[in-house]
Design an enzyme around this catalytic site. Structure first.
Site, PDB file in Angstrom:
ATOM      1  N   LYS A 243      71.593  92.765  99.081  1.00 53.34           N
ATOM      2  CA  LYS A 243      71.233  94.178  98.960  1.00 53.34           C
ATOM      3  C   LYS A 243      71.794  95.050 100.071  1.00 53.34           C
ATOM      4  CE  LYS A 243      67.314  95.901  96.506  1.00 53.34           C
ATOM      5  NZ  LYS A 243      66.157  95.226  95.978  1.00 53.34           N
ATOM      6  N   ARG A 244      71.832  94.491 101.269  1.00 53.73           N
ATOM      7  CA  ARG A 244      72.284  95.327 102.387  1.00 53.73           C
ATOM      8  C   ARG A 244      73.765  95.707 102.256  1.00 53.73           C
ATOM      9  NH1 ARG A 244      74.905  92.050 106.223  1.00 53.73           N
ATOM     10  NH2 ARG A 244      74.661  89.878 105.586  1.00 53.73           N
TER      11      ARG A 244
END
Ligand code: GLU
Length: 471
Positions: A243-244
Protein backbone atom coordinates in the site's frame (compact mmCIF):
# COMPACT_ATOMS: atom_id res chain seq x y z
CA UNK A 1 0.67 -30.69 -34.17
CA UNK A 2 0.18 -29.65 -30.56
CA UNK A 3 -3.41 -28.97 -29.53
CA UNK A 4 -4.96 -25.66 -28.63
CA UNK A 5 -3.43 -23.70 -25.79
CA UNK A 6 -5.76 -23.13 -22.85
CA UNK A 7 -4.80 -20.65 -20.13
CA UNK A 8 -6.73 -19.41 -17.14
CA UNK A 9 -6.84 -16.76 -14.48
CA UNK A 10 -7.93 -18.05 -11.09
CA UNK A 11 -8.35 -15.21 -8.59
CA UNK A 12 -9.54 -15.64 -5.03
CA UNK A 13 -12.30 -13.05 -4.55
CA UNK A 14 -11.20 -11.63 -1.23
CA UNK A 15 -10.62 -8.00 -2.23
CA UNK A 16 -10.29 -5.81 -5.28
CA UNK A 17 -8.57 -6.85 -8.51
CA UNK A 18 -4.94 -6.33 -7.51
CA UNK A 19 -2.71 -4.90 -10.23
CA UNK A 20 -0.40 -7.91 -9.79
CA UNK A 21 -3.38 -10.16 -10.45
CA UNK A 22 -4.37 -8.06 -13.44
CA UNK A 23 -0.88 -8.49 -14.85
CA UNK A 24 -1.07 -12.27 -14.37
CA UNK A 25 -4.45 -12.25 -16.09
CA UNK A 26 -2.98 -10.15 -18.90
CA UNK A 27 -0.14 -12.60 -19.51
CA UNK A 28 -2.58 -15.52 -19.65
CA UNK A 29 -4.96 -13.63 -21.89
CA UNK A 30 -2.19 -12.57 -24.26
CA UNK A 31 -0.75 -16.05 -24.50
CA UNK A 32 -4.15 -17.44 -25.41
CA UNK A 33 -4.92 -14.67 -27.90
CA UNK A 34 -1.44 -14.83 -29.44
CA UNK A 35 -1.69 -18.57 -30.02
CA UNK A 36 -5.36 -18.66 -31.03
CA UNK A 37 -6.11 -20.57 -27.84
CA UNK A 38 -8.60 -20.08 -25.05
CA UNK A 39 -8.50 -17.95 -21.94
CA UNK A 40 -10.67 -19.11 -19.05
CA UNK A 41 -11.70 -17.44 -15.82
CA UNK A 42 -12.20 -19.33 -12.59
CA UNK A 43 -13.31 -17.65 -9.39
CA UNK A 44 -11.69 -19.51 -6.51
CA UNK A 45 -14.36 -18.90 -3.94
CA UNK A 46 -13.77 -21.98 -1.78
CA UNK A 47 -12.73 -19.89 1.20
CA UNK A 48 -16.28 -19.09 2.26
CA UNK A 49 -15.28 -16.82 5.11
CA UNK A 50 -13.16 -14.53 2.95
CA UNK A 51 -14.87 -14.66 -0.45
CA UNK A 52 -17.40 -11.89 -1.06
CA UNK A 53 -19.83 -10.96 -3.79
CA UNK A 54 -18.50 -7.37 -4.08
CA UNK A 55 -15.00 -8.82 -4.57
CA UNK A 56 -16.27 -11.09 -7.34
CA UNK A 57 -17.91 -8.12 -9.00
CA UNK A 58 -14.79 -5.99 -8.66
CA UNK A 59 -12.79 -8.70 -10.42
CA UNK A 60 -15.25 -9.19 -13.27
CA UNK A 61 -15.60 -5.45 -13.63
CA UNK A 62 -11.85 -4.86 -13.65
CA UNK A 63 -11.30 -7.59 -16.23
CA UNK A 64 -13.98 -6.15 -18.49
CA UNK A 65 -12.62 -2.65 -18.11
CA UNK A 66 -9.15 -3.84 -19.13
CA UNK A 67 -10.66 -5.68 -22.09
CA UNK A 68 -9.47 -9.08 -20.84
CA UNK A 69 -12.40 -11.02 -22.21
CA UNK A 70 -12.62 -14.66 -21.21
CA UNK A 71 -13.96 -17.56 -23.22
CA UNK A 72 -17.20 -19.14 -22.03
CA UNK A 73 -18.75 -18.46 -18.63
CA UNK A 74 -16.60 -17.99 -15.58
CA UNK A 75 -16.33 -21.10 -13.41
CA UNK A 76 -17.07 -20.90 -9.69
CA UNK A 77 -14.90 -23.29 -7.76
CA UNK A 78 -17.13 -23.73 -4.73
CA UNK A 79 -19.95 -25.05 -6.93
CA UNK A 80 -17.67 -27.93 -7.93
CA UNK A 81 -16.95 -29.21 -4.41
CA UNK A 82 -18.66 -32.56 -4.99
CA UNK A 83 -16.53 -33.18 -8.07
CA UNK A 84 -13.40 -32.43 -6.00
CA UNK A 85 -14.53 -34.88 -3.32
CA UNK A 86 -15.20 -37.48 -6.01
CA UNK A 87 -11.54 -37.31 -7.07
CA UNK A 88 -10.39 -37.60 -3.47
CA UNK A 89 -12.45 -40.78 -3.09
CA UNK A 90 -11.13 -42.15 -6.34
CA UNK A 91 -7.58 -41.64 -5.06
CA UNK A 92 -8.61 -43.38 -1.85
CA UNK A 93 -9.97 -46.31 -3.80
CA UNK A 94 -6.83 -46.55 -5.92
CA UNK A 95 -4.67 -46.62 -2.82
CA UNK A 96 -3.07 -43.27 -3.67
CA UNK A 97 -4.70 -41.58 -0.71
CA UNK A 98 -5.62 -42.70 2.80
CA UNK A 99 -7.79 -41.75 5.74
CA UNK A 100 -5.99 -40.05 8.57
CA UNK A 101 -7.73 -40.16 11.95
CA UNK A 102 -5.15 -38.11 13.85
CA UNK A 103 -6.88 -35.64 16.16
CA UNK A 104 -6.01 -31.96 16.34
CA UNK A 105 -4.38 -32.48 19.76
CA UNK A 106 -2.28 -35.32 18.44
CA UNK A 107 -1.05 -33.22 15.54
CA UNK A 108 -0.29 -30.29 17.86
CA UNK A 109 1.81 -32.58 19.98
CA UNK A 110 3.58 -33.96 16.91
CA UNK A 111 4.47 -30.42 15.82
CA UNK A 112 5.59 -29.41 19.29
CA UNK A 113 8.01 -32.34 19.34
CA UNK A 114 9.31 -31.50 15.87
CA UNK A 115 9.87 -27.96 16.98
CA UNK A 116 11.65 -29.10 20.12
CA UNK A 117 13.91 -31.39 18.08
CA UNK A 118 14.46 -28.70 15.47
CA UNK A 119 12.98 -30.93 12.78
CA UNK A 120 11.04 -29.56 9.81
CA UNK A 121 7.38 -29.37 10.66
CA UNK A 122 5.40 -31.76 8.56
CA UNK A 123 2.87 -34.52 8.93
CA UNK A 124 4.75 -37.70 9.84
CA UNK A 125 2.55 -40.17 7.92
CA UNK A 126 1.26 -41.89 11.05
CA UNK A 127 -1.87 -43.22 9.32
CA UNK A 128 -0.20 -43.89 5.98
CA UNK A 129 0.22 -47.59 6.55
CA UNK A 130 -2.18 -48.10 9.41
CA UNK A 131 -5.37 -50.12 9.13
CA UNK A 132 -8.35 -47.72 9.24
CA UNK A 133 -10.15 -50.40 11.28
CA UNK A 134 -7.97 -49.37 14.19
CA UNK A 135 -9.74 -46.01 14.39
CA UNK A 136 -12.60 -45.71 16.85
CA UNK A 137 -16.01 -46.32 15.33
CA UNK A 138 -17.34 -43.19 13.51
CA UNK A 139 -14.21 -41.16 14.26
CA UNK A 140 -13.74 -38.16 11.97
CA UNK A 141 -10.97 -38.36 9.38
CA UNK A 142 -9.29 -36.34 6.68
CA UNK A 143 -8.15 -37.79 3.34
CA UNK A 144 -4.45 -37.39 2.64
CA UNK A 145 -2.48 -37.93 -0.54
CA UNK A 146 0.04 -40.76 -0.36
CA UNK A 147 2.90 -38.66 -1.70
CA UNK A 148 6.04 -40.13 -3.19
CA UNK A 149 8.80 -40.26 -0.62
CA UNK A 150 11.76 -41.05 -2.81
CA UNK A 151 13.42 -39.43 -5.78
CA UNK A 152 12.92 -35.88 -6.89
CA UNK A 153 10.58 -33.84 -9.01
CA UNK A 154 11.70 -31.31 -11.60
CA UNK A 155 9.47 -28.66 -13.08
CA UNK A 156 10.59 -27.06 -16.33
CA UNK A 157 9.02 -23.72 -15.69
CA UNK A 158 8.57 -21.29 -18.57
CA UNK A 159 9.82 -18.44 -16.42
CA UNK A 160 11.91 -19.98 -13.64
CA UNK A 161 13.65 -22.63 -15.75
CA UNK A 162 14.27 -26.09 -14.24
CA UNK A 163 13.41 -26.24 -10.55
CA UNK A 164 13.94 -29.46 -8.58
CA UNK A 165 12.59 -30.52 -5.21
CA UNK A 166 13.33 -33.75 -3.30
CA UNK A 167 10.09 -35.67 -2.85
CA UNK A 168 10.97 -36.44 0.77
CA UNK A 169 10.46 -32.73 1.51
CA UNK A 170 6.74 -32.90 0.73
CA UNK A 171 4.48 -34.46 3.32
CA UNK A 172 1.14 -36.17 2.76
CA UNK A 173 -1.13 -33.21 2.31
CA UNK A 174 -4.81 -33.11 3.12
CA UNK A 175 -7.17 -33.43 0.15
CA UNK A 176 -10.50 -33.56 1.97
CA UNK A 177 -11.14 -32.05 5.38
CA UNK A 178 -13.00 -33.93 8.09
CA UNK A 179 -16.22 -32.09 7.15
CA UNK A 180 -15.84 -33.46 3.62
CA UNK A 181 -14.86 -30.17 2.01
CA UNK A 182 -11.97 -30.19 -0.49
CA UNK A 183 -8.77 -28.31 0.15
CA UNK A 184 -7.62 -25.58 -2.15
CA UNK A 185 -4.75 -27.77 -3.45
CA UNK A 186 -7.14 -30.47 -4.61
CA UNK A 187 -9.67 -28.05 -6.08
CA UNK A 188 -7.09 -26.23 -8.24
CA UNK A 189 -5.77 -29.44 -9.75
CA UNK A 190 -9.17 -30.96 -10.48
CA UNK A 191 -10.49 -27.73 -11.98
CA UNK A 192 -7.45 -27.17 -14.18
CA UNK A 193 -7.76 -30.73 -15.43
CA UNK A 194 -11.50 -30.63 -16.06
CA UNK A 195 -11.24 -27.24 -17.77
CA UNK A 196 -8.53 -28.56 -20.09
CA UNK A 197 -5.95 -26.04 -18.96
CA UNK A 198 -2.62 -26.58 -20.75
CA UNK A 199 -0.66 -23.63 -19.33
CA UNK A 200 -0.73 -22.54 -15.70
CA UNK A 201 0.72 -19.02 -15.61
CA UNK A 202 0.48 -17.49 -12.14
CA UNK A 203 2.40 -15.71 -9.40
CA UNK A 204 5.65 -17.32 -8.25
CA UNK A 205 4.24 -17.49 -4.73
CA UNK A 206 2.56 -20.65 -6.06
CA UNK A 207 5.74 -22.39 -7.23
CA UNK A 208 5.97 -24.57 -4.11
CA UNK A 209 2.34 -25.54 -4.50
CA UNK A 210 3.05 -26.79 -8.01
CA UNK A 211 5.18 -29.64 -6.65
CA UNK A 212 2.41 -30.75 -4.32
CA UNK A 213 -0.21 -30.37 -7.01
CA UNK A 214 1.85 -32.54 -9.35
CA UNK A 215 1.51 -35.39 -6.83
CA UNK A 216 -2.25 -35.39 -7.40
CA UNK A 217 -1.89 -35.06 -11.16
CA UNK A 218 0.43 -38.04 -11.37
CA UNK A 219 -1.66 -40.21 -9.10
CA UNK A 220 -4.67 -39.52 -11.33
CA UNK A 221 -2.61 -40.20 -14.45
CA UNK A 222 -3.53 -36.79 -15.85
CA UNK A 223 -1.60 -34.70 -18.35
CA UNK A 224 0.77 -32.36 -16.56
CA UNK A 225 0.24 -28.67 -17.44
CA UNK A 226 3.10 -26.41 -18.47
CA UNK A 227 3.89 -24.02 -15.65
CA UNK A 228 5.03 -20.41 -15.78
CA UNK A 229 5.55 -18.82 -12.38
CA UNK A 230 5.72 -15.08 -12.81
CA UNK A 231 7.64 -12.91 -10.31
CA UNK A 232 5.44 -10.61 -8.27
CA UNK A 233 5.58 -6.88 -8.93
CA UNK A 234 7.83 -4.84 -6.66
CA UNK A 235 7.76 -1.16 -5.78
CA UNK A 236 10.34 1.32 -7.10
CA UNK A 237 12.47 0.64 -4.00
CA UNK A 238 12.67 -3.07 -4.83
CA UNK A 239 10.45 -4.17 -1.93
CA UNK A 240 7.36 -6.29 -2.49
CA UNK A 241 4.51 -4.10 -3.67
CA UNK A 242 2.41 -2.79 -0.83
CA UNK A 243 0.00 0.00 0.00
CA UNK A 244 2.73 2.46 0.81
CA UNK A 245 3.84 2.29 -2.85
CA UNK A 246 0.46 3.62 -3.98
CA UNK A 247 -2.71 2.18 -5.44
CA UNK A 248 -2.98 -1.60 -5.59
CA UNK A 249 -6.52 -2.08 -6.87
CA UNK A 250 -7.25 -1.70 -10.56
CA UNK A 251 -10.34 0.41 -9.86
CA UNK A 252 -8.22 3.06 -8.13
CA UNK A 253 -6.27 3.49 -11.35
CA UNK A 254 -9.55 4.04 -13.14
CA UNK A 255 -11.60 6.02 -10.60
CA UNK A 256 -8.98 7.93 -8.63
CA UNK A 257 -6.02 8.31 -10.96
CA UNK A 258 -7.77 8.76 -14.31
CA UNK A 259 -5.79 6.10 -16.15
CA UNK A 260 -7.11 4.71 -19.44
CA UNK A 261 -7.49 0.92 -19.59
CA UNK A 262 -5.30 0.57 -22.66
CA UNK A 263 -2.60 2.55 -20.86
CA UNK A 264 -2.76 0.38 -17.75
CA UNK A 265 -2.60 -2.69 -19.93
CA UNK A 266 0.46 -1.39 -21.79
CA UNK A 267 2.10 -0.41 -18.50
CA UNK A 268 1.46 -3.75 -16.79
CA UNK A 269 2.77 -5.58 -19.82
CA UNK A 270 5.98 -3.55 -19.69
CA UNK A 271 6.65 -4.42 -16.04
CA UNK A 272 9.02 -7.34 -16.31
CA UNK A 273 8.31 -8.03 -19.96
CA UNK A 274 9.86 -6.38 -22.95
CA UNK A 275 10.22 -6.43 -26.70
CA UNK A 276 13.38 -4.56 -27.56
CA UNK A 277 12.88 -1.00 -26.45
CA UNK A 278 9.30 -0.75 -27.65
CA UNK A 279 7.51 1.29 -25.03
CA UNK A 280 4.09 1.93 -26.54
CA UNK A 281 2.55 -1.44 -27.25
CA UNK A 282 -1.16 -1.34 -27.90
CA UNK A 283 -3.55 -4.26 -27.63
CA UNK A 284 -3.22 -5.48 -31.21
CA UNK A 285 0.56 -5.17 -31.17
CA UNK A 286 0.74 -6.98 -27.81
CA UNK A 287 -1.26 -9.90 -29.16
CA UNK A 288 1.04 -10.02 -32.16
CA UNK A 289 4.37 -10.05 -30.30
CA UNK A 290 3.68 -11.50 -26.85
CA UNK A 291 5.70 -14.53 -25.88
CA UNK A 292 5.69 -16.07 -22.38
CA UNK A 293 9.36 -16.81 -22.66
CA UNK A 294 10.01 -13.06 -22.57
CA UNK A 295 8.80 -12.78 -18.96
CA UNK A 296 11.77 -11.81 -16.81
CA UNK A 297 12.88 -13.92 -13.88
CA UNK A 298 13.53 -10.99 -11.59
CA UNK A 299 10.64 -8.93 -10.25
CA UNK A 300 9.58 -5.94 -12.32
CA UNK A 301 9.15 -2.62 -10.58
CA UNK A 302 6.40 -0.07 -10.69
CA UNK A 303 7.31 3.30 -12.18
CA UNK A 304 4.90 6.20 -11.84
CA UNK A 305 6.67 8.30 -14.48
CA UNK A 306 6.42 5.52 -17.00
CA UNK A 307 2.71 5.10 -16.27
CA UNK A 308 2.15 8.84 -16.79
CA UNK A 309 4.06 8.81 -20.08
CA UNK A 310 2.12 5.86 -21.36
CA UNK A 311 -1.20 7.28 -20.21
CA UNK A 312 -0.47 10.67 -21.80
CA UNK A 313 0.32 8.89 -25.05
CA UNK A 314 -3.04 7.11 -25.10
CA UNK A 315 -4.94 10.23 -24.05
CA UNK A 316 -3.46 12.15 -26.98
CA UNK A 317 -4.55 9.39 -29.33
CA UNK A 318 -8.01 8.85 -27.83
CA UNK A 319 -11.25 9.78 -29.52
CA UNK A 320 -12.65 13.13 -28.27
CA UNK A 321 -16.17 11.84 -27.67
CA UNK A 322 -14.85 9.00 -25.53
CA UNK A 323 -12.56 11.31 -23.58
CA UNK A 324 -15.50 13.62 -22.94
CA UNK A 325 -17.48 10.75 -21.43
CA UNK A 326 -14.55 9.68 -19.28
CA UNK A 327 -13.59 13.17 -18.13
CA UNK A 328 -17.09 14.48 -17.36
CA UNK A 329 -17.36 12.77 -13.93
CA UNK A 330 -14.00 14.20 -12.86
CA UNK A 331 -15.05 17.69 -13.97
CA UNK A 332 -18.39 17.30 -12.15
CA UNK A 333 -16.52 16.45 -8.96
CA UNK A 334 -14.33 19.53 -9.32
CA UNK A 335 -17.12 22.02 -10.00
CA UNK A 336 -19.58 20.41 -7.62
CA UNK A 337 -22.37 19.83 -10.09
CA UNK A 338 -23.32 17.54 -12.96
CA UNK A 339 -22.56 18.67 -16.49
CA UNK A 340 -25.48 19.69 -18.70
CA UNK A 341 -25.73 18.57 -22.32
CA UNK A 342 -24.39 21.98 -23.31
CA UNK A 343 -21.45 21.62 -20.93
CA UNK A 344 -20.63 18.26 -22.44
CA UNK A 345 -20.74 19.71 -25.86
CA UNK A 346 -18.29 22.42 -24.81
CA UNK A 347 -16.06 19.85 -23.13
CA UNK A 348 -16.06 17.86 -26.34
CA UNK A 349 -15.07 20.88 -28.41
CA UNK A 350 -12.25 21.63 -25.95
CA UNK A 351 -10.67 18.21 -26.13
CA UNK A 352 -8.42 19.00 -29.06
CA UNK A 353 -6.70 21.79 -27.12
CA UNK A 354 -6.82 20.10 -23.71
CA UNK A 355 -5.62 16.59 -24.43
CA UNK A 356 -2.11 17.32 -25.66
CA UNK A 357 -1.28 18.62 -22.16
CA UNK A 358 -2.77 15.94 -19.90
CA UNK A 359 -1.10 12.90 -18.32
CA UNK A 360 -4.34 11.60 -16.84
CA UNK A 361 -8.05 12.34 -16.80
CA UNK A 362 -7.72 14.36 -13.60
CA UNK A 363 -5.38 16.77 -15.32
CA UNK A 364 -7.70 16.83 -18.29
CA UNK A 365 -10.56 17.72 -15.95
CA UNK A 366 -8.44 20.30 -14.16
CA UNK A 367 -7.58 21.88 -17.51
CA UNK A 368 -11.28 22.00 -18.41
CA UNK A 369 -12.77 23.40 -15.22
CA UNK A 370 -12.26 27.05 -16.18
CA UNK A 371 -14.89 26.52 -18.84
CA UNK A 372 -17.56 25.70 -16.27
CA UNK A 373 -16.76 28.03 -13.41
CA UNK A 374 -19.42 30.52 -12.48
CA UNK A 375 -18.77 34.23 -12.37
CA UNK A 376 -17.28 35.99 -10.63
CA UNK A 377 -14.47 33.47 -10.74
CA UNK A 378 -12.73 32.50 -7.58
CA UNK A 379 -9.14 33.49 -8.17
CA UNK A 380 -5.87 31.81 -7.33
CA UNK A 381 -3.58 34.23 -5.48
CA UNK A 382 -0.96 34.02 -8.19
CA UNK A 383 -3.58 34.84 -10.80
CA UNK A 384 -4.75 37.86 -8.80
CA UNK A 385 -1.18 39.11 -8.63
CA UNK A 386 -1.10 39.23 -12.43
CA UNK A 387 -3.97 41.69 -12.39
CA UNK A 388 -2.11 44.36 -10.50
CA UNK A 389 -0.15 47.34 -11.78
CA UNK A 390 0.72 47.07 -15.45
CA UNK A 391 -1.35 43.89 -15.63
CA UNK A 392 -4.49 45.88 -14.84
CA UNK A 393 -3.68 48.45 -17.52
CA UNK A 394 -2.99 45.84 -20.16
CA UNK A 395 -6.14 43.98 -19.22
CA UNK A 396 -8.25 47.10 -19.54
CA UNK A 397 -6.75 47.87 -22.95
CA UNK A 398 -7.21 44.30 -24.15
CA UNK A 399 -10.77 44.16 -22.90
CA UNK A 400 -11.59 47.29 -24.80
CA UNK A 401 -9.92 46.05 -27.96
CA UNK A 402 -11.62 42.65 -27.79
CA UNK A 403 -15.07 44.08 -27.23
CA UNK A 404 -15.15 45.50 -30.73
CA UNK A 405 -13.70 42.69 -32.85
CA UNK A 406 -15.14 39.74 -34.65
CA UNK A 407 -14.77 36.57 -32.59
CA UNK A 408 -12.39 34.68 -34.88
CA UNK A 409 -8.95 33.44 -34.14
CA UNK A 410 -7.36 35.85 -36.64
CA UNK A 411 -9.21 38.92 -35.39
CA UNK A 412 -8.56 38.11 -31.73
CA UNK A 413 -4.91 37.54 -32.46
CA UNK A 414 -4.60 40.85 -34.31
CA UNK A 415 -6.38 42.76 -31.55
CA UNK A 416 -4.17 41.43 -28.78
CA UNK A 417 -1.05 42.07 -30.86
CA UNK A 418 -2.08 45.67 -31.39
CA UNK A 419 -2.48 46.14 -27.65
CA UNK A 420 0.96 44.65 -27.01
CA UNK A 421 2.55 46.81 -29.67
CA UNK A 422 0.91 49.99 -28.44
CA UNK A 423 2.18 49.28 -24.90
CA UNK A 424 5.62 48.26 -26.14
CA UNK A 425 5.50 44.81 -24.54
CA UNK A 426 5.58 41.23 -25.80
CA UNK A 427 2.44 39.28 -26.53
CA UNK A 428 2.96 37.13 -23.41
CA UNK A 429 2.69 40.18 -21.18
CA UNK A 430 -0.84 40.81 -22.40
CA UNK A 431 -1.77 37.15 -22.42
CA UNK A 432 -0.93 36.76 -18.71
CA UNK A 433 -3.56 39.07 -17.20
CA UNK A 434 -6.04 37.91 -19.86
CA UNK A 435 -5.51 34.32 -18.81
CA UNK A 436 -5.79 35.18 -15.14
CA UNK A 437 -9.04 37.09 -15.65
CA UNK A 438 -10.56 34.49 -17.96
CA UNK A 439 -9.65 31.35 -16.00
CA UNK A 440 -8.73 32.43 -12.48
CA UNK A 441 -5.50 30.48 -12.95
CA UNK A 442 -1.98 31.05 -14.23
CA UNK A 443 -1.93 28.08 -16.56
CA UNK A 444 -4.43 27.20 -19.26
CA UNK A 445 -4.55 26.29 -22.92
CA UNK A 446 -3.41 29.00 -25.37
CA UNK A 447 -5.16 32.31 -24.78
CA UNK A 448 -6.89 32.40 -28.17
CA UNK A 449 -8.23 28.88 -27.62
CA UNK A 450 -9.56 30.02 -24.25
CA UNK A 451 -11.31 33.02 -25.82
CA UNK A 452 -12.82 30.93 -28.59
CA UNK A 453 -14.00 28.15 -26.29
CA UNK A 454 -15.60 30.52 -23.79
CA UNK A 455 -17.20 32.52 -26.58
CA UNK A 456 -17.64 36.26 -26.86
CA UNK A 457 -20.28 36.89 -24.21
CA UNK A 458 -18.74 34.81 -21.46
CA UNK A 459 -15.22 36.06 -22.23
CA UNK A 460 -16.18 39.72 -22.16
CA UNK A 461 -18.25 39.19 -19.02
CA UNK A 462 -15.33 37.61 -17.20
CA UNK A 463 -12.99 40.36 -18.34
CA UNK A 464 -15.43 43.04 -17.29
CA UNK A 465 -15.86 41.45 -13.84
CA UNK A 466 -12.26 42.37 -13.20
CA UNK A 467 -12.56 45.80 -14.53
CA UNK A 468 -15.48 46.31 -12.16
CA UNK A 469 -13.49 44.86 -9.28
CA UNK A 470 -10.50 47.05 -10.07
CA UNK A 471 -12.56 50.28 -10.08
N1 GLU B 1 -6.48 -18.50 -6.32
C1 GLU B 1 -5.05 -18.35 -6.31
C2 GLU B 1 -4.69 -16.92 -5.97
O1 GLU B 1 -5.51 -16.04 -6.15
C3 GLU B 1 -4.40 -18.70 -7.64
C4 GLU B 1 -4.23 -20.14 -7.82
C5 GLU B 1 -3.63 -20.52 -9.14
O2 GLU B 1 -3.44 -19.66 -10.01
O3 GLU B 1 -3.32 -21.69 -9.29
O4 GLU B 1 -3.60 -16.67 -5.53
Amino acid sequence: MPGQIVTRFAPSPTGFLHIGGARTALFNWLWARHTGGKFLLRIEDTDRARSTQPAIEAILDGMKWLGLDWDGDEVYQFARASRHAEVAFQLLEQGDAYKCFATAEELDEMRAQQRANKLPMRYDGRWRNRDPQEAPEGAPFVVRLKAETEGETTIHDLVQGAVTVRNAELDDMVLLRSDGTPTYMLAVVVDDHDMGVTHVIRGDDHLNNAFRQLGIIRAMGWQQPIYGHVPLIHGPDGAKLSKRHGALGVEAYRDEMGILPEALMNYLLRIGWGHGDEEMIDRARAIEIFDVSGIGRSPGRTDQKKLENINGHYIRGADDARLTELTAPFVAKKIGRELTAEDRDLLHRSMAVLKPRAKDLLELAEGATFLFRTRPLDMEDRALALLEGQGAELLAAATQALSSVEWTSEALDAAVRDVAEAAGVGLGKVAQPLRAALTGRTTSPGIFDVLLLLGRDESLARLTDHKAAAN
